[in-house]
Each structure stands twice: as C-alpha cells, then as structure tokens.
Write a protein that holds these residues in place. Sequence first.
Motif, short mmCIF file in Angstrom:
data_model
loop_
_atom_site.label_atom_id
_atom_site.label_comp_id
_atom_site.label_asym_id
_atom_site.label_seq_id
_atom_site.Cartn_x
_atom_site.Cartn_y
_atom_site.Cartn_z
N THR A 80 1.06 4.58 4.91
CA THR A 80 0.54 3.27 4.56
C THR A 80 0.15 2.49 5.81
O THR A 80 -0.86 1.78 5.82
CB THR A 80 1.59 2.47 3.76
OG1 THR A 80 1.94 3.21 2.59
CG2 THR A 80 1.05 1.10 3.34
N VAL B 275 -3.55 -5.14 -0.90
CA VAL B 275 -3.48 -4.08 -1.92
C VAL B 275 -2.87 -2.82 -1.34
O VAL B 275 -2.04 -2.15 -1.98
CB VAL B 275 -4.89 -3.81 -2.49
CG1 VAL B 275 -4.90 -2.53 -3.31
CG2 VAL B 275 -5.36 -4.97 -3.33
N SER B 276 -3.23 -2.46 -0.10
CA SER B 276 -2.67 -1.26 0.53
C SER B 276 -1.16 -1.39 0.71
O SER B 276 -0.41 -0.44 0.47
CB SER B 276 -3.33 -1.02 1.89
OG SER B 276 -4.69 -0.68 1.74
N SER C 65 0.49 -1.36 -2.96
CA SER C 65 0.35 -0.08 -3.66
C SER C 65 0.91 1.08 -2.84
O SER C 65 1.22 2.14 -3.41
CB SER C 65 -1.11 0.20 -3.99
OG SER C 65 -1.88 0.33 -2.81
N ARG D 293 4.07 2.82 -4.02
CA ARG D 293 4.04 3.67 -5.21
C ARG D 293 3.51 5.05 -4.83
O ARG D 293 2.55 5.17 -4.11
CB ARG D 293 3.15 3.04 -6.28
CG ARG D 293 3.62 1.66 -6.71
CD ARG D 293 2.71 1.07 -7.77
NE ARG D 293 3.16 -0.24 -8.19
CZ ARG D 293 4.06 -0.46 -9.14
NH1 ARG D 293 4.59 0.58 -9.78
NH2 ARG D 293 4.42 -1.67 -9.47
N LYS E 134 -4.25 4.34 -8.61
CA LYS E 134 -4.98 3.68 -7.52
C LYS E 134 -6.47 4.02 -7.60
O LYS E 134 -7.34 3.16 -7.44
CB LYS E 134 -4.43 4.13 -6.17
CG LYS E 134 -2.98 3.77 -5.87
CD LYS E 134 -2.60 4.22 -4.47
CE LYS E 134 -1.15 3.91 -4.12
NZ LYS E 134 -0.21 4.80 -4.83
N LEU F 185 -7.39 0.39 -2.20
CA LEU F 185 -6.82 1.45 -3.01
C LEU F 185 -7.39 2.83 -2.69
O LEU F 185 -6.65 3.81 -2.58
CB LEU F 185 -7.04 1.14 -4.50
CG LEU F 185 -6.27 -0.06 -5.06
CD1 LEU F 185 -6.72 -0.36 -6.48
CD2 LEU F 185 -4.78 0.21 -5.03
#
Length: 493
Positions: A152, A333-334, A337, A340, A346, A386
């Motif tokens: 990430t 968003v990165s 998300s 997960r 995504k 995403l």
Amino acid sequence: MNDVTNGAARRATGAETGFDRRLLPPMLLGSVLNPVNSTIISVALVPIGRALGAPAAQTAWLVSALYLATSLGQPVVGRLIDLFGPRRLFLISTGLVGVAGVVGTLAPNLGVLIGARVLLGFGTCAGYPAAMALVRSEADRTGRDSPAGVLTALAVANQTIAVVGPLLGGLLIAAGGWRATFALNVPLAVAAVLLGLWRLPGPKAPSARARASGGVAAQLDLLGMGLFAATLVSLLLFLMNLRPPDWYLLLAVAASATAFALRELRATAPFIDLRVLGGNTPLLATYARALVAYVVAYAFLYGFSQWSEDGHGLTPFHAGLVQIPMFVVGIGVSIVSGRRRGVRGKLLVGAAGQIVACVVLLTLTGTSPLWTLVLVALIFGLPQGLNNLALQNSVYFQADPERTASSAGLLRTFAYMGSMIASSASAASFGQRADTDGMHHLAWIMLGAGVLYLLLTVFDRTLGRVATSPGRHVVPCRRVGSGAAAGRTRRAR
C-alpha cells in the motif's frame, strides 16, 4: 556486502521479525521517479510547445518517448534484478536520471528534449521492479509475506507524488520556465543514489534455477530482448502515425512479434517465459486490465491538462491545481482500501468510476464553470486509487516468485503501452490545438476503454481467489519443461 552479511546485520537489529523498514526510503524514492516526470510534463506540454514552436501532435512525443523507453527497460531491468539483485541496477538507472535532467535543462530544440525523455525513461525503469523484488526477498527472509501496508505504501507514494507533480510543475514553470521541470531530476537522482548506496543489499547469489540453466550469463536472453524492443518500437511508430501510408508498420509489428514468440518458446532461459506466462491466465488478465486502465488514466492526465489550458484558458499552475482533488481522493482511497485483501471489489468500483467520469467529461465545454472541472477530477480519483493498488497486488500474488521483478516490470510495460495508446489518441484528437471538440473525441475513446476494462473484470472469475484469506494462496503455473501444471504455494498474510 553480500546477502549473508546483510542478513546478519538485519538480524542483529531485530529486523528478522518483520519487513526491514530501512529499505523503504530507497524503495519509495526510486519508484516515484517515473510518476513525478509523468505528472510534471502534463502541465509543461503547452509551454514547451509555445517556446519551441511545436504543435500538440509533436509534443505528444515527449510523453511517448519516456514510456517507450520505460516499457522496454522495465522488464529487461526487472529480469536483471531477478538475477543480480536490485542494488547495482538501481544505482546505474537512477544515476542516468541525473544525466537526463542536465540534458533536458540545456536542450536547444524539441529533438534533444525528446532524447532527454528517452534517457529519463531508461533511468526510471529500475525503481519499481527493485521495490517489488525487495518486498519478495523480505517475504522469503522472514518466512511470511510482507505486510499489506508495504504494498500500500508503494501505491500511496505514487499517488502522493502525483498530487505534487502537476502543482510542482506549475510552480517550477512560473519560477524558472519549463526547463526547471527537467532540472528537478538532478537533486532527486543524487538523493536516490545516496540512499541506494546506504540502504540497499549487495548482489544476490544465483538461484538454483539459474545454476541449473548454466549460470546467470546463460539466462540473459539478449536476442529475445532485442526482438521485444523491435516489437514495441514498431508498435509505437504505428500508434503515433495512424495514417494509411504508415500502415506498413503493422507488418513490422507482426513480424517482430512472431519472431519474438518463436524465440521465447525455444529458448532455454527466455527473457519472457511465454510457456509459463501462457499457463498463468490470471496474470495475463491482469496485464490486459492494466493496458486498458492506463489508456483511460493517461488520456485524462495529458488530454485534460492540455484542454484545461488551451480549451478552457487556465494557466499551467491552475491546471495543476485542478488535478489535485483527483490525486488526494486517490491517496485516501488507497489507504482505506489497502487494508482489505481482495482485489475484485476494488477493480469493479474503479471501473465504474472511470465510466462515470468519462460521461461527465463529455458534458464539459470551454465555458463550463471551474467547479465542473474539479468534479471530474474528484470522480477520476476513485479509479486512480483503486486500480493502481489492485493491479499491483494482483501481480504480486499471481507471478512466479523467482520472476517478481520482471513480472512487475512487465505490468508497467502494459501500463505504458496503454499510455502510448492514450498519447496517440490525444495527438489524433487534438491536432494543432487542444480544443473542446478534440477533448470530447478523446473522451469517447476513454469511455470505450473504460467499458472494456469493466468487462475484463466482470468475467474474470479468478479474482476472488487473489489474497482473499490469511491462509495459503495457490496459483497454478506450468513450469518450463514439465508436461503438467505444477502448483505454486505461498503464504498470504
């Protein structure tokens, strides 16, 4: 310092309990050298064209030249990193970034400037494969997959520099002209080289597979690399000259691609193992998604920036400001998300975001209020955050562990092929000036690519098995020389 010494040093500091965080600074800086040059040039194209008397169709080569060089260089350098380790290739490549910065700063004409962008492309091609190789080597060292937070962090670093890029480009142009956007590479390259010397591990020992294949030298498929380069160069020349007199280039693409495939299928140690890759359908689908996703992303990045300056009348600085919401949303968003594990959700939401943004883009005109431009940027932020993360994580779990760097490089190759198509579409749509009609024409192309991306995701049933649980993740993969499929197991954390 060899791998044994490095491993001992890390164990002495207690780094064996998890990912060695001291590797993060060179990993992150190296991986962002390419996106910083991608985003800065988006607001510099119009000033460069005006200063050098070049229309949009010619300045588009500044985009394509970098991505052609990187498309060639990433899988090649990635393969060398798989064999030799990241340190040496990282230092050579990032040093070349500094040279390119000097050449671009002093360039007297567009031709030399395009040459500088080619150097930048080759110089920035080691950062991302090196980072992915380090993630894999740390997973092997610790006996468990590296934390999702590391993958990430790579995605967020690229998003963050994308936030800074257009705005920084506008500031540099306002302060020192477009040449300052090239001069920026000199201090960045110096910092990257120093961090690489300080933090990166030494050369790796040849793998068992390399020794069984006759050593490292025997694994350098120079002929395959050359045919791969010929295929990509022919393809780019065709895409940049979409006129009937130049369609003979398709024959060159077909001939070189056929020769490349025949060579790789017969080679003992191929540059790109088509037999293994052909048996890994999930990875092939990921590469296809990357290509169409980046057609949309880069067409927006460059096309929207040029239109906002030429067609809407914004300055380069304000054109950069308009894009900031996209990258801010992408970062958020990165981060959210990234916690997960699954990628299917995504990709589906990212596909929907692309389609909605393209539809809104079709409603804009040269007199549209500024808030509508910001709205489009906000919507594009969703797929920006995403898609990048999902595609990167997919490759990490789907690729052969011994080819992690070259597989990551090949992901970028498909992404940059998408950028070449986007650049060609921008040049064909705009011609001499980035007006509203041209932007709408480009938006229809982007919408078609967005729909194709959605279809490739909806009908891919393998996505639900990518890192969905903390158990063991199995990816079937045909091994070279075996008549049956061999299972490859890895621990998904």
